[in-house]
Design a protein around this motif. Structure first.
Motif, PDB file in Angstrom:
ATOM      1  N   HIS A  37      13.471 -11.776  16.464  1.00  0.00           N
ATOM      2  CA  HIS A  37      14.473 -12.486  15.670  1.00  0.00           C
ATOM      3  C   HIS A  37      14.124 -13.955  15.441  1.00  0.00           C
ATOM      4  N   ASP A  38      13.093 -14.450  16.123  1.00  0.00           N
ATOM      5  CA  ASP A  38      12.642 -15.834  15.917  1.00  0.00           C
ATOM      6  C   ASP A  38      11.624 -15.947  14.789  1.00  0.00           C
ATOM      7  N   TYR A  39      11.303 -14.826  14.171  1.00  0.00           N
ATOM      8  CA  TYR A  39      10.245 -14.800  13.158  1.00  0.00           C
ATOM      9  C   TYR A  39      10.813 -14.366  11.812  1.00  0.00           C
ATOM     10  N   PRO A  40      10.110 -14.695  10.732  1.00  0.00           N
ATOM     11  CA  PRO A  40      10.575 -14.296   9.392  1.00  0.00           C
ATOM     12  C   PRO A  40      10.759 -12.781   9.310  1.00  0.00           C
ATOM     13  N   ASN A  41      11.825 -12.369   8.634  1.00  0.00           N
ATOM     14  CA  ASN A  41      12.158 -10.950   8.456  1.00  0.00           C
ATOM     15  C   ASN A  41      12.411 -10.232   9.786  1.00  0.00           C
ATOM     16  N   ASP A  42      12.643 -11.011  10.851  1.00  0.00           N
ATOM     17  CA  ASP A  42      12.940 -10.444  12.174  1.00  0.00           C
ATOM     18  C   ASP A  42      11.872  -9.453  12.648  1.00  0.00           C
ATOM     19  N   TRP A  43      10.623  -9.822  12.372  1.00  0.00           N
ATOM     20  CA  TRP A  43       9.512  -8.962  12.794  1.00  0.00           C
ATOM     21  C   TRP A  43       8.298  -9.812  13.116  1.00  0.00           C
ATOM     22  N   VAL A  44       7.539  -9.383  14.146  1.00  0.00           N
ATOM     23  CA  VAL A  44       6.292 -10.059  14.488  1.00  0.00           C
ATOM     24  C   VAL A  44       5.319  -9.008  15.018  1.00  0.00           C
TER      25      VAL A  44
END
Length: 424
Positions: A377-384
């Motif tokens: 959730h800390d990354y764009p689009n809630d994906w890493v």
């Protein structure tokens, strides 16, 4: 007045209990409690006639403790006080409390200290889900065990036992029970032994002897006494399962008329539980992600059918059958989990990556647990991009998406996008 056959045939010891071997079989939890005489209070929940009272009386018989039966809805606090006084005077008492989900706060508050000190071993019986219907104060002081509908073979065993028992059963009657009639008693009572035994007793006592001096119990006699029709052409006792199989295969094959026909046979036999269970299985096994809304509608239809009972239950169930037949189909869900289970059962589980392990305790960081975990959730689009599978399985692909409906087509597209991003 003589007690009903089902009452007279209650087991005297734990080894006489029919069915429920996951609880009372050798080496299983309740059997171990009895062997060690280390009983704890428990709640038995499941359908009527499946052995809740029998298990309680068998526990008492095996341990030689006093056994008392009360009903939480109809018996008073004074009745509970009498049991408590008996326990105080003579030692441990096993109390079967039927309809325990209807226990009010006054009775509950009285019982709790007696459960704490072990003078009363409470065995609560209920047809309701105890996690929803029973007060947490009682739940926390009991073990909860699910009692399941008896298999046809279990019911047949109990029937044969009743026919040969001259003391408590029907052994003094010259009964000749046909194989077809026995099969119907085993299958059409839907795992309810009480219904099967009561129907058998009615048949025996209401059927005159033939010229050979026998009480001949034929299929039509048993049909009348249990008010259930046998499925047609049941030559080997397998028609019940054949019809259920044909129902599922007809829905899987999208043949509405065939599916309605086979469900009609089950309705005519009065087998509502089998219909409801099978439609839920079909919804998630054969339709699944092809049309999740149809799965949800099936759950609603089954809930309505359960509340309505037959004959009205046929209406929501017919809607569900038509809906499932004409829905897009996908078995990708069951295929995916079975594929994952195949690896696990073959010993390919592998160790969980350190960054996914629990880090909510002191010293976890020293073990490298939870370190370097990336919070999506800390990354764009809630994906890493991040590895989740164990190293030895990091390339495993259990889910093989299909594109037979709009919903799973969208899932397939998202799955493929994520797979591509993970590999880059």
């Amino acid at each position: 007045m003589q007690q009903p056959l089902a009452y007279r045939m209650r087991p005297k010891t734990i080894d006489e209990v029919v069915g429920q071997q996951h609880l009372v079989g050798p080496g299983k939890i309740i059997h171990r409690m009895v062997d060690a005489k280390m009983l704890s209070s428990m709640i038995l929940y499941g359908p009527p006639g499946t052995g809740k009272t029998s298990i309680a009386s068998a526990i008492a018989g095996s341990t030689h403790y006093a056994f008392r039966m009360l009903n939480a809805a109809t018996d008073s606090k004074k009745d509970l006080q009498i049991v408590a006084e008996e326990a105080k005077m003579s030692g441990t008492v096993i109390l079967l409390l039927d309809e325990i989900h209807r226990l009010d706060k006054t009775k509950q508050d009285f019982l709790l200290p007696h459960l704490e000190n072990g003078r009363i071993i409470l065995i609560g019986a209920t047809t309701e889900n105890p996690y929803i219907s029973i007060n947490p104060a009682i739940r926390s002081r009991t073990q909860i065990f699910e009692v399941k509908p008896l298999a046809p073979s279990d019911i047949k065993t109990a029937i044969n036992r009743a026919l040969t028992d001259s003391t408590n059963g029907l052994g003094e009657y010259p009964v000749k029970l046909s194989e077809k009639a026995l099969n119907l008693l085993g299958e059409a009572t839907n795992g309810d032994l009480r219904s099967a035994l009561n129907g058998l007793e009615l048949a025996v006592k209401s059927t005159p002897k033939n010229q050979q001096g026998e009480i001949e119990l034929t299929l039509p006699i048993i049909e009348e006494c249990i008010q259930k029709k046998a499925l047609a052409n049941d030559k080997n006792g397998d028609a019940h399962y054949d019809v259920i199989s044909a129902l599922q295969k007809s829905i899987r094959g999208s043949d509405v008329n065939a599916a309605l026909h086979y469900m009609g046979r089950l309705i005519e036999a009065g087998d509502l539980p089998s219909i409801m269970r099978r439609l839920l299985v079909i919804a998630y096994e054969d339709v699944g992600l092809g049309n999740p809304q149809a799965c949800a509608r099936t759950v609603n239809a089954v809930t309505a059918a359960e509340k309505l009972g037959l004959p009205e239950a046929r209406i929501p169930l017919a809607d569900a059958v038509i809906d499932l037949c004409l829905s897009p189909k996908s078995n990708s869900g069951i295929s995916a989990i079975d594929s994952a289970l195949t690896d696990i059962r073959a010993g390919k589980a592998g160790e969980i990556p350190d960054h996914l392990k629990d880090a909510h305790y002191q010293g976890a960081a020293k073990l490298n647990h939870g370190v370097n975990y990336k919070f999506p959730h800390d990354y764009p689009n809630d994906w890493v991009k991040q590895q989740y599978l164990p190293n030895r399985l990091k390339h495993a692909q259990y889910y093989q998406p299909k594109a037979n409906g709009k919903y799973e087509t969208a899932l397939k597209q998202q799955y493929e996008r994520l797979e591509k991003a993970q590999k880059n």
